[in-house]
Write a protein that holds these residues in place. Sequence first.
Motif: not given
Lengths: 179, 179, 179, 179
Positions: C106-108, C115-119, C21-23
Amino acid sequence: MSHLELDATRAWLSREELDSARERLPILYVDAVPVRVDERGSVVAVGLLLRASDDGDIQRELVSGRVLYHERVRDALLRHLEKDLGPMALPRVPTSPVPFTVAEYFPTPGVTPFHDPRQHAVSLAFVVPVAGDCAPQHDALDLAWLTPDEALAPGVLAEMERGHGVLLRQALGHLGHPV
Amino acid sequence: MSHLELDATRAWLSREELDSARERLPILYVDAVPVRVDERGSVVAVGLLLRASDDGDIQRELVSGRVLYHERVRDALLRHLEKDLGPMALPRVPTSPVPFTVAEYFPTPGVTPFHDPRQHAVSLAFVVPVAGDCAPQHDALDLAWLTPDEALAPGVLAEMERGHGVLLRQALGHLGHPV
Amino acid sequence: MSHLELDATRAWLSREELDSARERLPILYVDAVPVRVDERGSVVAVGLLLRASDDGDIQRELVSGRVLYHERVRDALLRHLEKDLGPMALPRVPTSPVPFTVAEYFPTPGVTPFHDPRQHAVSLAFVVPVAGDCAPQHDALDLAWLTPDEALAPGVLAEMERGHGVLLRQALGHLGHPV
Amino acid sequence: MSHLELDATRAWLSREELDSARERLPILYVDAVPVRVDERGSVVAVGLLLRASDDGDIQRELVSGRVLYHERVRDALLRHLEKDLGPMALPRVPTSPVPFTVAEYFPTPGVTPFHDPRQHAVSLAFVVPVAGDCAPQHDALDLAWLTPDEALAPGVLAEMERGHGVLLRQALGHLGHPV
């Protein structure tokens, strides 16, 4: 918070009476942070008025002024925006009466981040997108448009008195900018 | 917006001077909607003051009063809550200076939903949870706690003057209640 | 935005399903800035969780976590506050559903200050006064109470990842502090 | 909250995957109340979409839709406004990310005033002035502009499902209207 001489002529209050009230009552103000926005509502620039201070320094300030007797807050906002930015600025006065902050200007420095040696003023502060052409009026030398990052530079803030630099930062934080 | 006689003695402004200012300047007020909350922050009751009007009718009202010269807005809020609800009410004054609305009381009816025949008052309105024991003070006959649904009943609103019923509904809408 | 392993067991969603779901979808979060207030509602301290990062550095963070399916936002806020601050913290969950800001992680990196690299997480952020005793739970090493001025020091902000330092400053600006 | 079929094609999520996620996670939405304003920022009309319901009744609704993965909230707002009001509507997306309320739509009726049988949706709700020409798109039959007083009539509210009538009243209360 300027141009009070001009206001006074419209306010049904003599210069002396206003001075007297200022020693007795909090005076209601509005502050406006003029901004340029893109079509997504993102702020691309902040407008700061440049004025010469009494001792010749350049000061940057926000749009600010008193609410008059029997005047709606939104009318005061529109009046001060037109007075400072000119009649073609096309300000988009907010639809809601809720300010992004309430700035309490005390005659005693240090009570709050806001200071006004003339009076105790309580100001409803709004961010106002302007869509038209701005032409600084009266004693303003210029209107400078800065990007949010430029506006947050320490040098700019140092040129803002009475706590207007703090108010600008609070406005940018409210808009989602890093402050 | 009551107890002004009491205020005046604290305000460094004579009765006559206050009356004069009221004809010339908008007067800054605070309004508070006292609420009881559960541990999740949901409002379970709204507190309304009962007063006898001049002609003997029962009126319901919110906590309301003037901000004094050199007084912080949060101190004015605390002072009026303690004055109306008693010293053991333990009001939780909001952390933010941002009101849920700004109510503009005009001496002329119909300009806004808010009306005050004595003056042009501009009021910063807050919802204030109270955790302690409330005891109505001064000329209040009682403090009635109503559920949000009870508070929204037309009969209750009909007993609220100066637009306080509208302010109560705006507060409940702000809290997420259906209005 | 941590403890997701713990959350997952309560969320009727397997680890793999949540990852999937996170993607695909923005994930709804709540962020809380715990504060101590005086009787006037002024913030006297801000609570920051201390955690050891994966590479052994000390990180400071705000209370943060996911909103579960069929969970009210205010219940998610209470759950994460109790999880991080312990069962005796007595958090005063806000009465209104309106956050002081909406933080878009944002993952970016660089799309927003968050920023959250996971989601892609979108978080409703609230200031929450806590009245009781706080005891950091789970993987938090400690809970540090700092004055607003201390919390604004550059060194503190440098220890906060994912934009939590920006969120903290936005919170303090919303509370009327100079930022 | 409509047009999900259209969204799905842009969302990197198959119809089946979206249906699955809807049973497991709260889905992030935006709601917009389109308004016409005068030069003072006062709302003179509210725009309501007319649609035919599945059983042939006329329903009125607000602009509403999902936020996609890696989409900014303000971009989702602009996308849904353009989708429902047409490309010439010139919506003035708010400068601040703070919504006037957060509407929690539950699949179970009665948990909140908001209901969505398909999912648990959490919606950031904004008032959006539109300055251009609106042309209803897709399955909307018409866009009706009503004065605030007309919009508050019980008959209008009865034609709004899922709690949109409550959201409209909360919006008008936020704008200072009597509700």
